[in-house]
Motif scaffolding. Sequence first.
Motif, short mmCIF file in Angstrom:
data_model
loop_
_atom_site.label_atom_id
_atom_site.label_comp_id
_atom_site.label_asym_id
_atom_site.label_seq_id
_atom_site.Cartn_x
_atom_site.Cartn_y
_atom_site.Cartn_z
N ARG A 25 -20.67 1.15 -4.88
CA ARG A 25 -20.19 1.62 -4.07
C ARG A 25 -18.34 1.35 -4.16
NH1 ARG A 25 -22.36 -1.25 1.22
NH2 ARG A 25 -20.27 0.24 2.28
N LEU A 26 -18.37 -0.30 -5.15
CA LEU A 26 -16.59 0.14 -5.50
C LEU A 26 -16.54 0.71 -6.78
CD1 LEU A 26 -17.33 -3.54 -6.03
CD2 LEU A 26 -15.87 -2.77 -4.11
N ASN A 27 -16.75 1.65 -7.36
CA ASN A 27 -16.69 2.18 -8.80
C ASN A 27 -15.90 3.47 -8.12
OD1 ASN A 27 -16.21 0.63 -9.96
ND2 ASN A 27 -19.27 0.93 -11.30
N ARG A 28 -16.31 3.74 -6.57
CA ARG A 28 -16.63 5.03 -6.14
C ARG A 28 -15.02 5.11 -5.45
NH1 ARG A 28 -22.01 5.47 -4.55
NH2 ARG A 28 -21.85 4.78 -2.97
N LEU A 29 -14.46 4.24 -5.15
CA LEU A 29 -13.58 4.25 -4.51
C LEU A 29 -12.10 4.54 -5.13
CD1 LEU A 29 -13.31 -0.19 -2.81
CD2 LEU A 29 -13.68 2.24 -1.73
N LEU B 102 0.84 -1.11 0.42
CA LEU B 102 0.05 -0.36 0.02
C LEU B 102 0.82 1.26 0.16
CD1 LEU B 102 -2.93 -0.89 2.23
CD2 LEU B 102 -2.98 -0.98 0.07
N GLU B 103 0.99 2.27 -0.97
CA GLU B 103 0.91 3.02 -1.05
C GLU B 103 0.58 4.30 -0.37
OE1 GLU B 103 2.22 3.33 -5.09
OE2 GLU B 103 3.99 1.67 -5.12
N GLY B 104 0.90 5.06 0.48
CA GLY B 104 0.36 5.82 1.05
C GLY B 104 -1.20 6.10 1.84
N GLU B 105 -2.35 7.55 2.37
CA GLU B 105 -3.27 7.61 3.02
C GLU B 105 -4.55 7.18 2.02
OE1 GLU B 105 -3.88 11.61 4.68
OE2 GLU B 105 -1.96 10.82 6.35
N THR B 106 -3.74 7.46 0.78
CA THR B 106 -5.04 7.51 -0.23
C THR B 106 -5.47 5.88 -0.38
OG1 THR B 106 -4.37 9.44 -1.65
CG2 THR B 106 -6.32 7.39 -2.81
N GLU B 107 -4.78 4.83 -0.62
CA GLU B 107 -4.94 3.79 -0.82
C GLU B 107 -4.61 2.51 0.30
OE1 GLU B 107 -1.23 1.18 -2.77
OE2 GLU B 107 -2.14 2.22 -4.75
N THR B 108 -4.72 3.68 1.32
CA THR B 108 -5.10 3.26 3.48
C THR B 108 -6.79 3.31 3.18
OG1 THR B 108 -2.59 3.50 4.07
CG2 THR B 108 -4.82 3.06 4.85
N LYS B 109 -6.78 3.94 2.63
CA LYS B 109 -8.32 4.70 2.80
C LYS B 109 -9.36 3.65 1.69
CE LYS B 109 -11.73 8.34 2.99
NZ LYS B 109 -12.63 7.32 2.42
N GLU B 110 -8.79 3.61 0.70
CA GLU B 110 -9.11 2.62 -0.17
C GLU B 110 -9.38 1.42 0.21
OE1 GLU B 110 -8.36 4.77 -4.34
OE2 GLU B 110 -6.95 2.67 -3.70
N VAL B 111 -8.68 0.46 0.98
CA VAL B 111 -9.07 -0.41 1.45
C VAL B 111 -9.43 -0.96 2.28
CG1 VAL B 111 -7.24 -2.76 3.17
CG2 VAL B 111 -6.47 -0.79 0.83
N LYS B 112 -9.94 0.33 3.90
CA LYS B 112 -11.00 0.61 4.57
C LYS B 112 -12.23 0.42 3.99
CE LYS B 112 -11.93 3.61 8.60
NZ LYS B 112 -13.89 3.38 7.78
#
Length: 373
Positions: A369-373, A333-343
């Motif tokens: 919902r997935l397409n909004r990530l 995971l790279e950065g806060e963006t991907e971490t939030k996407e996983v959450k």
Amino acid sequence: MDAVYQALVVTVAAFVAISFPCLLLAFLCRHRNNRLLEPDHRCASSSPLPISAPAGTSSELSSSWSLYGSAVDSSLKKLSLDDLARATGEFSPDNIIGDGSFGFVYRAVLPDGGPAVAVKRLSADHAAGAGNREFRAELEVLGSLSHRNLARLLGYCAAGRDRLLVYELLERGSLDAWLHGDAASLPLPWPARLRVTRGAAAALAFLHHDRHPPVLHRDVKSSNVLLDEGFEAKLADFGHARVVTGGPAASHLSTQAAGTAGYMAPEIREGVGASVKADVYSFGVLMMETVTGRRPSWPMKNIIGKEVELLRWAREKVEAGISSEIADHRMGLEGETETKEVKDFLDIAQSCTEESPKYRPTMREVVERLNRL
């Protein structure tokens, strides 16, 4: 006395004269019917396989439970067993690229010289029973549907007890192999996992909401999600698929259990019956598996040190607000963006795996919902 004897002889002769032609006619009719019911060992390409026979006809591969009442797509190739044997090197073990309870899948090159294909050969014992129903189900679903996220069926063969299906070959194999098998040595990054999940969700949404009547897959799992060169997901294996005659909101289709341990919804395990929400549940388990990199059947230790199944372990972590602890470190995971996407991804998985079907979203909502990530 002679008169009585003569009368008896005349009576017997008359009986024989009448009975013999009747018995001969009955024998010829029975022989003709048996010939009609014999399977075609040549799989000649000139005649379509009667998956859904017209009313009043009889066929080894037809029955009153035909899924959709539609014949096999005429664009499917009906191939001979000899051609498929040659294409697979006489079903050489060297060409096996997959296996299961159904039999084996072989890499093959057909006589037309086109690209390589995948040939699924059902084992003789399997094909004689449930496998024959699965064979018909695959033909009727994949033979009549087209979507970018569904594996493409190209042809088939029914020869004697042999049942074979020919698919496009997806060189990157299954999601299962990338998460747990030989391909797992090559880390599957988060963007690829998200792309694969979106594709599988789109396939299920198509089956549930854009196919009329809707179709239940009933065996959603990582080994049934195949990947093309660009890691586009292709949902495969429709042997357990069934139609939902009451529309997407229909409550229960069948109480017959179908699916794979670890992925099955609670209502299936309890024998209540299947609905589209059972597919949603299985998809939610698939999402948990994709982000954790762990098999649903693996025991995990929960917060208090007790061994529980993967889904319960993951749900407890999400509910406790520590979902980052269950993410597969191989995703990089790279950065806060991907971490939030996983959450957010895990939040969707959480809603899909609610105990009660009525609290689970539809697959159309999952796609949105997935397409909004």
